[in-house]
Design a protein around this motif. Structure first.
Motif, PDB file in Angstrom:
ATOM      1  N   ALA A  33       1.314  -1.709  -4.278  1.00 47.83           N
ATOM      2  CA  ALA A  33       0.828  -0.784  -5.301  1.00 47.83           C
ATOM      3  C   ALA A  33       1.804   0.385  -5.366  1.00 47.83           C
ATOM      4  O   ALA A  33       1.811   1.247  -4.481  1.00 47.83           O
ATOM      5  CB  ALA A  33      -0.576  -0.316  -4.970  1.00 47.83           C
ATOM      6  N   CYS A  92       0.977   4.773  -6.126  1.00 46.25           N
ATOM      7  CA  CYS A  92      -0.455   4.622  -5.822  1.00 46.25           C
ATOM      8  C   CYS A  92      -1.230   5.931  -5.815  1.00 46.25           C
ATOM      9  O   CYS A  92      -2.450   5.913  -5.716  1.00 46.25           O
ATOM     10  CB  CYS A  92      -0.632   3.902  -4.490  1.00 46.25           C
ATOM     11  N   ALA A  97      -5.167   0.927  -4.732  1.00 48.34           N
ATOM     12  CA  ALA A  97      -4.933   0.090  -3.549  1.00 48.34           C
ATOM     13  C   ALA A  97      -6.250  -0.287  -2.881  1.00 48.34           C
ATOM     14  O   ALA A  97      -6.466  -1.442  -2.499  1.00 48.34           O
ATOM     15  CB  ALA A  97      -4.019   0.815  -2.563  1.00 48.34           C
ATOM     16  N   GLY A 156       0.740   0.690  -0.210  1.00 45.56           N
ATOM     17  CA  GLY A 156       0.559   1.689  -1.257  1.00 45.56           C
ATOM     18  C   GLY A 156       1.638   2.731  -1.098  1.00 45.56           C
ATOM     19  O   GLY A 156       1.729   3.375  -0.052  1.00 45.56           O
TER      20      GLY A 156
END
Length: 183
Positions: A18, A21, A27, A51
């Protein structure tokens, strides 16, 4: 998710990156969805989510996993009960979900990607802030970071641009793209 996970065995790891993030909501949402999928199907593969964000303060918040009570407007009561602990200051994500995610400060433009191949790469509402040249550079990075047939998930205002040879469209309105094997 079913298509990405159908062939996963107990010894496999489903990896997600991700990017951008922020404070971790996306996430954690993916971790919850994958946890629910595993429970529903009886599969038992491992989940590993990265993330990353450029903002150190946002990453600190993501690592804490504490969100204001107002999340109850966007998260069902069932999910709040199953995946969060209610505290005075808000809701804390439960440890079994939190442990599936590694949050770190990362500059996706300058830093090398994590040294693994991902099943799913999420980058929503980041590329709209970049020049077209940087956007195209990132698309190449994303393709390199994904497994063959891995999925790239962009925001509705983003696209793969001119790199049609690298991805096939899975869903136009949701901006899901499948990484094609070009080796």
């Amino acid at each position: 998710m079913p298509k990405l996970c159908e062939d996963k065995t107990d010894s496999d790891v489903f990896r997600v990156w991700a990017i951008g993030c922020s404070t971790g909501e996306e996430a954690y949402s993916i971790a919850i969805i994958l946890h629910e999928y595993i429970k529903q199907t009886g599969q038992n593969f491992k989940i590993q989510i990265y993330g990353t964000d450029l903002d150190d303060d946002a990453i600190k918040i993501a690592r804490m996993g504490i969100y204001p009570r107002s999340i109850s407007q966007h998260v069902t009561q069932e999910r709040l009960r199953r995946f969060f602990i209610k505290e005075k200051i808000g809701y804390r994500i439960k440890k079994d979900i939190q442990e599936r995610i590694v949050f770190s400060v990362h500059n996706v433009i300058k830093d090398t990607p994590p040294d693994v191949s991902f099943d799913l790469l999420i980058c929503r509402n980041l590329m709209i802030y970049l020049t077209p040249e940087l956007q195209q550079q990132l698309i190449l990075t994303f393709h390199h970071a994904l497994k063959s047939n891995g999925v790239l998930f962009l925001s509705p205002s983003e696209s793969i641009g001119e790199h049609l040879e690298l991805f096939s469209m899975l869903n136009r309105s949701w901006r899901f793209y499948c990484a094609m094997d070009i080796s």
